[in-house]
Design a protein around this motif. Structure first.
Motif: not given
Length: 470
Positions: A364-369, A386-394
């Motif tokens: 997804p990008g981004g950083k956080e402490p 993040d796994q779910a996000q890639l499948l959703r984007e595909s």
């Protein structure tokens, strides 16, 4: 003056972006012979994970691994007419060995239906020997005129399954099982690619098969990539090699067969499905490096990342510790971003004072402490998100770039514009398929109206998926 990007932007030149990424992420190099490739350690690590996941699913399906020679007598290929005709343009033939001309030329394995059938005919005697379920991990050679690393190379790595069954129904169901529950499950739930499962048209079938089932993925530029296939071979090879068995009724019967395979082409599909202008994005379930723990600088940070790395490994994560503080931190961070490692944990002197680390998420990008002590519990949840996000984007890309059309002209227009078209097969037909081929557009597969695999080529309501492809 603006700094030049590390990679050619996708929107500017997708093929150049692809080649840049392979080079900069240290995935592979071109081999010394045209059409061959050298797979570098990070790229081979991706293939090894694919092997591990696939091998487990194949064995759960009852198949056992074996190995057959890469040299095949040329005469074997001539026994099945469609098979030899389909592969003839791609064959590499050895005519000399040991300084002498061979009495009979041998072919470097393009696929193993013929040699495996020669042994199946010896091993299968009775119905008690069936089903015979064999898989092999090997290399194959198909002389490629337009090579592209991972996608089309003269030599590539793959697995090929070959089975023999007592009945047509058993063979048909096993081919469908591999297609759906082995390949489909792996590509969807591990690679994170929303593949379409369909049936090849007669024109696109594997040479010698009576039916070919395919998995098609939409790449980032809208083109299709055939990710894997499962074939019903009927009795074509059994007839050619006399592969028969004694039935329960005491009759000599020919076996029914399947073959199925996926290859290092999946690495290319992974790159083109998930990569962006900053590099590769590797699905966490696949990644051989899920987390890289990085020391920014300082001896204390080095000690901490080593200790944290051990703790995360003990928790079951696949971790790499980057304590190379003699290399600038920015350069190392860019390298890991190019390689698509899902998560970076960055720790420096200030982080140690605060008891925190910087969590950088590649997908997804981004950083956080985050609190260092919370990472063991937090990271598995982050990786699954993040796994779910890639499948959703595909899935969203495929759905948004697939158009329902009613004419051949509309189908070609949609494909040339960088998407897929869905058109009734009874409208398009073999004649329309041939006309599309003149525009470098192909029918990727046939699907039913509900998205399932049709039972036959002419089943009512069958739709054709039309696209440009790799």
């Amino acid at each position: 003056m603006a700094k030049a990007p590390v990679l050619t932007p996708q929107a500017e030149d997708f093929p150049r972006w692809y080649q840049d990424l392979i080079n900069k992420a240290e995935l592979a190099d071109n081999g010394p012979v045209r059409g061959t490739m050298v797979i570098r350690p990070y790229g081979y690590g991706l293939w090894e994970r694919m092997q591990q996941e696939m091998d487990a699913r194949i064995k759960e399906s009852g198949a056992q691994n074996a190995y057959f020679p890469m040299f095949i007598p040329q005469a074997y290929l001539t026994k099945e007419a469609e098979h030899v005709e389909g592969f003839a343009p791609e064959l590499a033939v050895v005519t000399h060995g040991g300084g002498k001309e061979l009495e009979e030329p041998v072919v470097v394995r393009p696929t193993s239906e013929t040699i495996i059938n020669d042994y199946f005919s010896k091993w299968v005697q009775s119905y008690r020997d069936l089903p015979l379920l064999i898989n092999q991990w090997a290399n194959v050679v198909r002389w490629e005129m337009r090579p592209r690393v991972f996608l089309r190379t003269s030599e590539f790595l793959w697995q090929e399954g070959h089975t023999a069954h007592a009945t047509y129904e058993d063979a048909r169901d096993y081919a469908a099982h591999i297609h759906r529950n082995v390949y489909g499950d792996f590509m969807t739930n591990v690679l994170g690619i929303d593949v379409v499962l369909g049936r090849k048209t007669p024109k696109e079938r594997f040479a010698g098969a009576i039916n070919t089932l395919t998995l098609e993925g939409m790449m980032g530029d809208g083109k299709a990539l055939q990710m894997g296939t499962s074939h019903e071979l009927g009795q074509n090879f059994a007839k050619a090699f006399h592969t028969s068995y004694l039935s329960k009724e005491g009759k000599q019967e020919l076996v029914w067969q399947t073959s199925w395979g996926v290859s290092t082409r999946m690495v290319g599909g992974l790159i083109m499905s998930h990569g962006d202008d900053n590099g590769l994005r590797v699905p966490p379930r696949l990644a051989h490096v899920q987390v890289v723990v990085m020391a920014i600088k300082g001896d204390e940070a080095v000690a901490k990342v080593r200790e944290l790395g051990d703790r995360l490994k003990a928790a079951g994560l696949r971790v790499r510790v980057d304590d190379r503080v003699d290399i600038p931190f920015g350069r190392r961070a860019v390298d890991w971003e190019l390689k698509g490692v899902p998560v970076r944990i960055e720790i420096g002197p200030r982080d140690l004072e605060a008891g925190t680390a910087m969590l950088a998420r590649r997908i997804p990008g981004g950083k956080e402490p985050v609190q260092i002590e919370a990472l063991t519990d937090l990271l598995p949840k982050v990786l699954e998100e993040d796994q779910a996000q890639l499948l959703r984007e595909s899935r969203e890309r495929r759905e948004s770039r697939t158009t329902d059309v009613a004419t051949l002209e509309e189908a070609a227009e949609a494909a040339v514009a960088g998407g897929w078209a869905r058109i009734p097969w009874d409208v398009l037909g073999p004649e329309g398929e041939a006309k599309l081929g003149e525009q470098a557009v192909t029918v990727r597969c046939l699907i039913a109206e509900d998205g399932s695999v049709p039972e036959s080529d002419d089943a009512p309501g069958t739709l054709a998926i039309v696209a440009r492809s790799y």
